[in-house]
Design an enzyme around this catalytic site. Structure first.
Site, PDB file in Angstrom:
ATOM      1  CE  LYS A 148      -7.872  -6.319  31.330  1.00 39.61           C
ATOM      2  NZ  LYS A 148      -8.006  -4.895  32.186  1.00 39.61           N
ATOM      3  CB  SER A 157      -6.781  -6.230  35.587  1.00 37.75           C
ATOM      4  OG  SER A 157      -7.354  -5.180  34.538  1.00 37.75           O
ATOM      5  CB  SER A 162      -6.688  -2.139  34.953  1.00 40.79           C
ATOM      6  OG  SER A 162      -7.072  -2.645  36.253  1.00 40.79           O
TER       7      SER A 162
END
Lengths: 473, 62
Positions: free
Chosen positions: A80, A155, A179
């Site tokens: 990420k 996320s 997330s």
């Protein structure tokens, strides 16, 4: 489609160790898949083809000369874009960070580099790990591989999408209110939020320091344990890092659940609020599967779901506002609207409320620990609803808070999201298996038994075999 | 319940006027729940907030 697209970490590592597969060959195959599909699902913000091939060649040379370092050696992965990689922008999927250059290296990235893993690129996320799927940012949002029009969860949206699409076998995410587990649930993969302090947060852009966790995401539970083992452990660079030995998460992973005591936190989704019928039916079936496998299943009652969610919300918003205050004052136009609105809410939380939320946290965490004395693990839903349309802002807002994940950011205890089935429309459903603090081995063991029994982690999106591929030189 | 005008004033005092102009609707849900105070913490063995300060940690890390 190359058979390497859906190769697991465990199987790939065995072939690398046996020298029947080269890290270069594996990396090339995945780069080709990313190259051909990147613009369709937008999972990646940056593909590091040259650096990845160089790292793969180094790993190949090391393995060929007998210097094998373990389960992640030569294994491609992606992170990420919230983890620092020296010389690269840690964009956090935000215009505000487009010109950033990281001087240091996130501890999780360093540990994987030292383990010989091959970083293949940086993945899309919700802006600063708090926004939502946004179309007013420099990069488009990642899409759900099972249905492109659906929200992939967030996320760590790019992490979930890339795994389900066979672009990487392993990815790093972060989890402050769910997330890692949300995209794992929406994309039909496996995501662990470890115990707070088990994996270093150093070099990761913060959202809310007391709730932030770094978590491994993979397609199988065994792969998740391999990745977790590689990144966990004490780190003096993170003041909240736990001074504990990393337990062996693989030794007992295949022991099954016979005789394990499994608490079911059913009131979260049947009393405190009503879960979607398909989500509820799937977890009911999952509980029946655990019972059939020999687990001793019993109800587990905690404080109502809203108490957990509000405690998490106040702490998260207050801490996140502290991080973003200056940019909200000076560059508010550079945020996506959805991020700006979420962050602004933190400006109105008085210090007394933040302290009260921390008192609630003590109360709730103690309650959970006491309730878990009679259980080895517990299960509950992850999302209360299946993924909604990615372009339906009202549905995103409505469903985002309808979840059972943030409770375990409050407790700081481990929670893994695993698939439980599919909706009639073919979108993944999922649940969480949660454990006691630092008892990741037990969480992996229960999750592995469940997933092995159902075979759900072997399912691929219908599009998987149809995607075009290009050769990478 | 806190009036929206009061919230607007707080935001302006905190240098958030521009941000608020971009997101005027953000005040509606906040005003609606009056910054939604948390209920009192139930009585228990401790009311100490989580994340206690540990002075020894600094010496260990130094």
């Amino acid at each position: 489609m190359s058979e390497l697209a859906y190769l697991t970490v465990a199987d790939g590592a065995a072939r690398l160790r046996a020298k029947t597969l080269s890290p270069v060959e594996w990396t090339r195959a995945l780069l080709a898949r990313i190259d051909a599909t990147g613009g369709i699902y937008d999972a990646f913000l940056l593909v590091m083809a040259e650096a990845a091939l160089a790292a793969a060649k180094r790993a190949e040379a090391e393995i060929m000369r007998g210097d094998y370092r373990g389960g992640m050696h030569g294994v491609p992965y992606a992170a990420k874009d919230i983890f620092d990689v020296p010389g690269l922008a840690t964009t956090c999927h935000s215009k505000l960070r487009a010109d950033h250059r990281a001087a240091g290296e996130a501890t999780a990235i360093r540990r994987l580099r030292e383990a010989g893993a091959v970083l293949i690129g940086k993945l899309a996320l919700h802006e600063f790990a708090i926004g939502g799927p946004a179309f007013d940012l420099p990069w488009p949002p990642a899409r759900n591989p099972w249905t492109r029009d659906c929200h992939p969860g967030g996320s760590s949206s790019g992490s979930g999408a890339a795994l389900a699409l066979g672009m990487v076998p392993a990815a790093l995410g972060t989890d402050t209110g769910g997330s890692v587990r949300n995209p794992a649930t929406c994309c039909g993969v496996v995501g662990l939020k470890p115990t707070y302090g088990a994996v270093s947060r150093a070099g990761v852009f913060p959202l809310a320091f007391s709730l932030d966790h770094v978590g491994p995401m993979t397609r199988t539970v065994e792969d998740n344990a391999i990745l977790y083992q590689a990144i966990a452990g004490y780190d003096p660079a993170d003041p909240t890092s736990a001074r504990r030995e990393v337990p062996d998460c693989l030794g007992a992973i295949k022991r099954g659940v016979k005789g394990l005591r499994v608490g079911v936190i059913e009131h979260f989704y049947k009393e405190d609020t009503q879960g979607d019928p398909e989500q509820v039916a799937a977890i009911d079936a999952a509980v029946a599967t655990l019972r059939a496998l020999g687990a001793e299943v019993k109800p587990l009652r905690l404080a109502p779901l809203a108490d957990w969610r509000e405690c998490n919300r106040v702490i998260l918003q207050a801490e996140a506002y502290a991080v973003h205050q200056r940019d909200l004052q000076e560059r508010p136009e550079d945020y996506a609207a959805i991020t700006r609105a979420k962050l602004l809410a933190g400006a109105f939380i008085p210090a007394s409320e933040y302290i009260k939320a921390q008192q609630w946290r003590t109360y709730l965490a103690r309650q959970f620990a006491e309730a878990m004395r009679d259980c080895d693990v517990a299960v509950t839903l992850s999302s209360l609803d299946p993924p909604c349309r990615i372009d339906d802002a009202d549905a995103i807002t409505r469903t985002y808070e309808r979840q059972c994940r943030s409770a375990f950011n409050v407790t700081g205890t481990p929670a893994i999201a695993v698939p439980t089935g599919f909706t009639r429309d073919g979108v993944p459903l999922g649940m969480q298996i949660v454990g006691k603090a630092f008892d990741e081995p037990m969480v992996f063991r229960a999750a592995h038994a469940f997933c092995a029994a159902t075979g759900l982690t072997e399912r691929r999106p219908p599009v998987a075999d149809a995607l075009p591929e290009r050769a990478v030189a | 319940m806190i009036a929206e005008s009061e919230l607007r004033l707080i935001a302006e005092q905190r240098g958030l006027a521009r941000a608020l102009a971009l997101e005027p609707a953000v005040l509606n849900p906040i005003a609606e729940r009056g910054i939604k105070p948390l209920p009192p913490v139930p009585s228990g063995p401790t009311t100490e907030p989580a994340g206690g300060y540990d002075p020894a940690r600094h010496a260990e890390d130094a």
